[in-house]
Design an enzyme around this catalytic site. Structure first.
Site, mmCIF file in Angstrom:
data_model
loop_
_atom_site.group_PDB
_atom_site.id
_atom_site.type_symbol
_atom_site.label_atom_id
_atom_site.label_comp_id
_atom_site.label_asym_id
_atom_site.label_seq_id
_atom_site.Cartn_x
_atom_site.Cartn_y
_atom_site.Cartn_z
ATOM 1 C CB THR A 1 -21.574 -5.761 -3.439
ATOM 2 O OG1 THR A 1 -21.844 -6.262 -2.040
ATOM 3 C CG2 THR A 1 -20.390 -6.584 -4.244
ATOM 4 C CE1 TYR B 1 -2.922 -2.851 0.223
ATOM 5 C CE2 TYR B 1 -3.470 -2.407 2.665
ATOM 6 C CZ TYR B 1 -3.739 -3.313 1.605
ATOM 7 O OH TYR B 1 -4.474 -4.266 1.415
ATOM 8 N N PRO C 1 -15.480 -5.128 2.320
ATOM 9 C CG PRO C 1 -15.192 -4.053 4.307
ATOM 10 C CD PRO C 1 -14.371 -4.514 3.083
#
Length: 287
Positions: free
Chosen positions: A214, A66, A211
């Site tokens: 969607t 990252y 998490p």
């Protein structure tokens, strides 16, 4: 739904000896755009990290890729090496100028990366170090053995896996005690339900990455909005609350670069879903 001053999620004993609140924080987005380079304002990024801990979050997840290296460095500078916060990182992915995530599981590379992670995090021992993704060009067992050697060397306390199958989890468990598995999973994407259930059987923590990926998808948003309306909550809070309710071993790590979004996410730990809510959410056809 207003944020609270502390996180009230249930706890989980990570690796059997590190008790953490089940709702953690994912530090991927405290970096620059496309998870490359420094954030526009490092002071703001550090403030998000510090605010998370002040809200009661005691499980922070990051990775050497990252930034690369930026997220780990900012955590080290903002939080130091706190006794009351579990820091998890990962190794096994390379980045390039195009922002690709390239699996690299060579044992020598992994052993080098843990030295870099230790330095950036400013610690002698990383609480949880995870194999970020199996490398098709490297023997999986050889990569896992590298993590086992890190434990023997005192560089890490616990080993985690990410993006693995049930078979790979079982193979790794024959080599080293596995504390966590981090796979993509959310209310609208449940391809790895079998991995989650395997973690339940062995008391391995399951960290669902993405998490809330969607929450705006067709067929998911409508149900989330219906449930959220009954609780004066946001759809994202409902998605997080569902993960916490769905299994006792889930450790969601929503990430953000905004204090406002952080506070809203943490408040999801207080949301109590009813049986009707869970039936509606469980009934979503996952993609």
């Amino acid at each position: 739904m207003s944020p609270s001053t502390t996180s009230r999620s249930d706890t989980f004993d990570l690796g059997g000896d590190l008790t953490v609140n089940r709702l953690g924080f994912g530090a991927m987005r405290v970096t620059g755009e496309d998870i490359i380079g420094r954030p526009a304002d490092e002071a703001d990024a550090k403030n998000v990290l510090q605010r998370a801990v002040n809200l009661g979050v005691d499980f922070v997840d990051t990775a050497d890729s990252y930034g690369p290296g930026v997220s780990e460095r900012l955590i080290g500078e903002a939080l130091g090496d706190p006794d009351d916060v579990v820091i998890a990182s990962k190794a096994g992915l390379l980045r390039n100028r195009d922002g690709d995530w390239l699996p690299h599981g060579d044992p020598d590379f992994l052993k080098n990366q843990v030295l870099c992670s230790l330095d950036r995090l400013g610690t002698d021992t990383i609480d949880l170090y995870q194999y970020h993704r199996p490398d098709p060009d490297t023997d999986f067992e050889a990569s896992v053995h590298a993590f086992a050697e890190m434990i023997d060397a005192g560089q890490i306390a616990h080993v985690g896996l990410s993006n693995v199958t049930v078979d790979q989890l079982e193979t790794a468990t024959d080599i080293v005690d596995v504390a966590t598995v981090q796979n993509r999973y959310n209310v609208g994407h449940r391809d790895d339900e079998d991995v989650l259930r395997a973690c339940e059987r062995t008391d391995v923590g399951f960290i669902p990455w993405g998490p809330m990926y969607t929450v705006d998808d067709d067929g998911v948003a409508d149900v989330l909005e219906e449930v959220a309306g009954r609780h004066d909550a946001t759809t994202r809070q409902v998605a997080l609350a569902w993960l916490l309710e769905h299994s006792d071993v889930t450790l969601p790590i929503p990430g953000t670069s905004s204090v406002e979004h952080l506070e809203s996410n943490v408040a999801a730990a207080e949301l109590s879903l009813t049986g009707e809510d869970m039936a509606a959410l469980d009934g979503i056809d996952p993609k």
